[in-house]
Motif scaffolding. Structure first.
Motif, PDB file in Angstrom:
ATOM      1  N   GLU A  37      35.126  53.493  48.190  1.00 13.63           N
ATOM      2  CA  GLU A  37      34.633  53.312  46.785  1.00 13.63           C
ATOM      3  C   GLU A  37      35.969  53.483  46.125  1.00 13.63           C
ATOM      4  N   ALA A  38      36.924  54.385  46.325  1.00 12.91           N
ATOM      5  CA  ALA A  38      38.105  54.665  45.573  1.00 12.91           C
ATOM      6  C   ALA A  38      39.060  53.344  46.058  1.00 12.91           C
ATOM      7  N   HIS A  39      38.994  52.955  47.373  1.00 17.34           N
ATOM      8  CA  HIS A  39      40.015  51.817  47.471  1.00 17.34           C
ATOM      9  C   HIS A  39      39.575  50.443  46.973  1.00 17.34           C
ATOM     10  N   CYS A  40      38.348  50.200  46.816  1.00 18.20           N
ATOM     11  CA  CYS A  40      37.665  49.167  46.144  1.00 18.20           C
ATOM     12  C   CYS A  40      38.043  49.061  44.634  1.00 18.20           C
ATOM     13  N   ALA A  41      38.005  50.067  43.802  1.00 20.55           N
ATOM     14  CA  ALA A  41      38.417  50.354  42.601  1.00 20.55           C
ATOM     15  C   ALA A  41      39.949  50.031  42.449  1.00 20.55           C
ATOM     16  N   GLY A  46      44.602  46.658  40.876  1.00 19.18           N
ATOM     17  CA  GLY A  46      45.804  46.038  41.352  1.00 19.18           C
ATOM     18  C   GLY A  46      45.789  44.708  41.253  1.00 19.18           C
ATOM     19  N   LEU A  47      44.579  44.041  41.431  1.00 18.17           N
ATOM     20  CA  LEU A  47      44.633  42.519  41.447  1.00 18.17           C
ATOM     21  C   LEU A  47      44.515  42.141  39.968  1.00 18.17           C
ATOM     22  N   ALA A  48      43.941  42.961  39.084  1.00 11.86           N
ATOM     23  CA  ALA A  48      43.926  42.596  37.726  1.00 11.86           C
ATOM     24  C   ALA A  48      45.514  42.986  36.987  1.00 11.86           C
ATOM     25  N   MET A  49      46.066  44.023  37.638  1.00 12.86           N
ATOM     26  CA  MET A  49      47.570  44.066  37.189  1.00 12.86           C
ATOM     27  C   MET A  49      48.474  42.814  37.498  1.00 12.86           C
ATOM     28  N   ALA A  50      48.050  42.371  38.682  1.00 17.85           N
ATOM     29  CA  ALA A  50      48.872  41.143  39.120  1.00 17.85           C
ATOM     30  C   ALA A  50      48.553  40.029  38.350  1.00 17.85           C
ATOM     31  N   GLY A  51      47.786  40.070  37.485  1.00 17.54           N
ATOM     32  CA  GLY A  51      47.259  38.728  36.680  1.00 17.54           C
ATOM     33  C   GLY A  51      46.277  37.938  37.391  1.00 17.54           C
ATOM     34  N   HIS A  52      45.501  38.426  38.375  1.00 14.56           N
ATOM     35  CA  HIS A  52      44.484  37.517  38.941  1.00 14.56           C
ATOM     36  C   HIS A  52      43.150  38.021  38.070  1.00 14.56           C
ATOM     37  N   ASP A  53      42.447  36.995  38.251  1.00 11.42           N
ATOM     38  CA  ASP A  53      41.117  36.932  37.491  1.00 11.42           C
ATOM     39  C   ASP A  53      40.032  37.427  38.745  1.00 11.42           C
ATOM     40  N   VAL A  54      39.363  38.647  38.501  1.00  7.24           N
ATOM     41  CA  VAL A  54      38.788  39.478  39.453  1.00  7.24           C
ATOM     42  C   VAL A  54      37.018  39.592  38.993  1.00  7.24           C
ATOM     43  N   THR A  55      36.494  39.245  40.246  1.00  5.63           N
ATOM     44  CA  THR A  55      35.047  39.667  39.833  1.00  5.63           C
ATOM     45  C   THR A  55      34.511  40.681  40.972  1.00  5.63           C
ATOM     46  N   LEU A  56      33.866  41.716  40.758  1.00  9.46           N
ATOM     47  CA  LEU A  56      33.247  42.510  41.629  1.00  9.46           C
ATOM     48  C   LEU A  56      31.959  42.451  42.140  1.00  9.46           C
ATOM     49  N   PHE A  57      31.403  41.955  43.035  1.00 10.41           N
ATOM     50  CA  PHE A  57      29.975  42.183  43.396  1.00 10.41           C
ATOM     51  C   PHE A  57      29.717  43.482  44.065  1.00 10.41           C
ATOM     52  N   ALA A  58      28.898  44.256  43.246  1.00 11.97           N
ATOM     53  CA  ALA A  58      28.700  45.574  43.955  1.00 11.97           C
ATOM     54  C   ALA A  58      27.393  46.046  43.450  1.00 11.97           C
ATOM     55  N   ALA A  59      26.980  47.408  43.970  1.00 12.24           N
ATOM     56  CA  ALA A  59      25.846  47.950  43.552  1.00 12.24           C
ATOM     57  C   ALA A  59      25.714  48.560  41.965  1.00 12.24           C
ATOM     58  N   GLY A  60      24.396  48.331  41.470  1.00 12.27           N
ATOM     59  CA  GLY A  60      24.238  48.804  40.074  1.00 12.27           C
ATOM     60  C   GLY A  60      25.145  50.157  39.825  1.00 12.27           C
ATOM     61  N   GLY A  61      25.515  50.137  38.584  1.00 10.43           N
ATOM     62  CA  GLY A  61      26.245  51.448  38.247  1.00 10.43           C
ATOM     63  C   GLY A  61      27.760  51.527  38.414  1.00 10.43           C
ATOM     64  N   SER A  62      28.461  50.362  39.150  1.00  4.87           N
ATOM     65  CA  SER A  62      29.548  50.285  39.592  1.00  4.87           C
ATOM     66  C   SER A  62      30.708  50.143  38.226  1.00  4.87           C
ATOM     67  N   ARG A  63      31.720  50.669  38.180  1.00  4.15           N
ATOM     68  CA  ARG A  63      32.567  50.289  37.189  1.00  4.15           C
ATOM     69  C   ARG A  63      34.084  50.123  37.611  1.00  4.15           C
ATOM     70  N   ALA A  64      34.604  48.978  37.151  1.00  2.00           N
ATOM     71  CA  ALA A  64      35.960  48.847  37.907  1.00  2.00           C
ATOM     72  C   ALA A  64      36.820  47.795  36.832  1.00  2.00           C
ATOM     73  N   ASP A  65      38.011  47.587  37.091  1.00  2.00           N
ATOM     74  CA  ASP A  65      38.824  46.738  36.279  1.00  2.00           C
ATOM     75  C   ASP A  65      38.507  45.300  36.606  1.00  2.00           C
ATOM     76  N   ALA A  66      37.512  45.060  36.515  1.00  2.02           N
ATOM     77  CA  ALA A  66      36.944  43.470  36.764  1.00  2.02           C
ATOM     78  C   ALA A  66      35.596  43.114  36.044  1.00  2.02           C
ATOM     79  N   ALA A  67      35.287  41.935  36.256  1.00  3.18           N
ATOM     80  CA  ALA A  67      33.964  41.720  35.717  1.00  3.18           C
ATOM     81  C   ALA A  67      33.174  42.247  36.845  1.00  3.18           C
ATOM     82  N   ILE A  68      31.970  42.740  36.524  1.00  3.13           N
ATOM     83  CA  ILE A  68      30.901  43.390  37.587  1.00  3.13           C
ATOM     84  C   ILE A  68      29.795  42.548  37.768  1.00  3.13           C
TER      85      ILE A  68
END
Length: 376
Positions: A37-41, A46-68
């Motif tokens: 979980e820590a690695h996924c976050a 890191g991908l967002a910092m690098a300028g990429h457009d990131v979408t995370l498909f994950a379990a409900g309740g997830s929070r990260a620097d990405a569209a969830i």
């Protein structure tokens, strides 16, 4: 490398639309239940910092620097706890339904590449079937279905795989696999940073999931034998193990602080005399050790799995299971030159280092995708 430098360097190449699929045993949210979980976050950050457009498909309740995009209402540990439902058709179907939702959205979502951060082997087959570039990160040693899926994908540049340490490579094959690569896990060194050393020597620190394969009780046994203070933090994964083998060893000098997150966990780590890591299995990486090094804290660890590889010259490696030797090392923790451990973490285990490794593999997988046939 600073955040701005990372962004500029990575933006030399066109930004990518990246779909990250997270393991769904737990939500990707603090306090993290474990290294995956820590690695996924960190990956999303890191991908967002690098300028990429990131979408995370994950379990409900997830929070990260990405569209969830939630792919199940709750993590399967809440619905079908792993200890009871492991290997059952019910748990298999729960995961299959969730990941099928993710895959259906990915197929129609216009993504450039997928980062598979799960333990669900079928995704590897789906990527080949649908001609979708996908990198799969292997965070644990091979198990039956995953080993089969990796062997079937051997050599396929559309489906690169990564392991988290050199110690993991020979577990997957007795020969070199062209699409199996080493990329160390990365941590945000801006978050895991050194702090001023307190005047009074602080306790040693142990952090992780409290379960038998993390060796929590051995750390406490060694601390009592050495007569030193040891603070423990982490989620209690095995309540029986905690009640029978860990709790009886606690006392005013050997304390359990609960499941810490965020700044509280960082403060305890950064102010520790040393981090103690006591795996009772072959750790594929050892994220907590990299976090300690980033805080410029030495590591005392049993030499199992990747720990020797991660710690390097920045601590003490003890023969696995040798509680007496561990006690001696805890009694006399390693003394390192200021900045020595931090420099190792920045060079090998930083977000820029990890993202650079992944990004190169993303682009090679994209280049390997076969153009769709046009029907006249």
């Amino acid at each position: 490398m600073t955040t701005d430098t990372l962004t500029r360097a990575m933006m030399a190449e066109p930004a990518l639309r990246v779909a990250v699929i997270g393991h769904i045993r737990f939500a990707v949210a603090e306090p993290f239940q474990g290294g995956m979980e820590a690695h996924c976050a960190s990956l999303c950050r890191g991908l967002a910092m690098a300028g990429h457009d990131v979408t995370l498909f994950a379990a409900g309740g997830s929070r990260a620097d990405a569209a969830i995009v939630p792919i199940c209402n709750q993590p399967y540990e809440h619905a079908l706890p792993w200890a009871r439902w492991r290997g059952t058709p019910q748990l298999e179907e729960y995961q299959r339904c969730a990941f099928r939702r993710a895959w259906d959205a990915i197929r129609s979502g216009g993504f450039d590449v997928v980062h598979n951060n799960t333990l669900f082997p079928d995704l590897i087959d789906w990527a080949a079937r649908d001609n979708i570039p996908m990198l799969t990160s292997q965070h644990v040693p091979p198990f039956g279905k995953m080993r089969d899926a990796v062997r079937q994908a051997e050599g396929d540049p559309l489906r690169p795989m990564t392991v988290t340490s050199a110690s993991q490579l020979p577990l997957w094959s007795d020969r070199s696999m062209a699409n199996m690569h080493l990329v160390y896990n990365g941590i945000d060194t801006a978050l895991w940073h050194p702090v001023a050393t307190p005047r009074v020597p602080p306790p040693l620190f142990w952090s992780g999931r409290i379960t038998h394969n993390k060796g929590t009780a051995m750390a406490l046994q060694a601390a009592r034998l050495a007569g030193v203070a040891l603070d423990l933090a982490g989620t209690i994964e095995d309540e029986t193990y905690f009640a029978c083998e860990v709790e009886p060893l606690l006392d005013p000098l050997r304390r359990y602080l609960g499941h810490l997150s965020g700044e509280r966990l960082h403060r305890k780590m950064a102010r520790a005399r040393a981090l103690v890591v006591t795996p009772a299995w072959d750790e594929p990486f050892g994220l907590v050790a990299a976090e300690a090094l980033s805080c410029d804290v030495p590591v005392i660890a049993f030499g199992r799995g990747a720990l020797r590889e991660v710690v390097g010259p920045c601590g003490a490696i003890i023969a696995a299971g040798d509680v007496a030797a561990l006690a001696e090392a805890m009694r006399n923790p390693p003394q390192l030159a200021p900045g020595h451990a931090r420099a190792r973490a920045e060079a090998l285990f930083s977000l820029p280092a990890m993202i650079a490794g992944y990004e190169a593999l993303y682009r090679s997988a994209i280049n390997a995708a076969q153009p769709l046939e046009v029907v006249a």
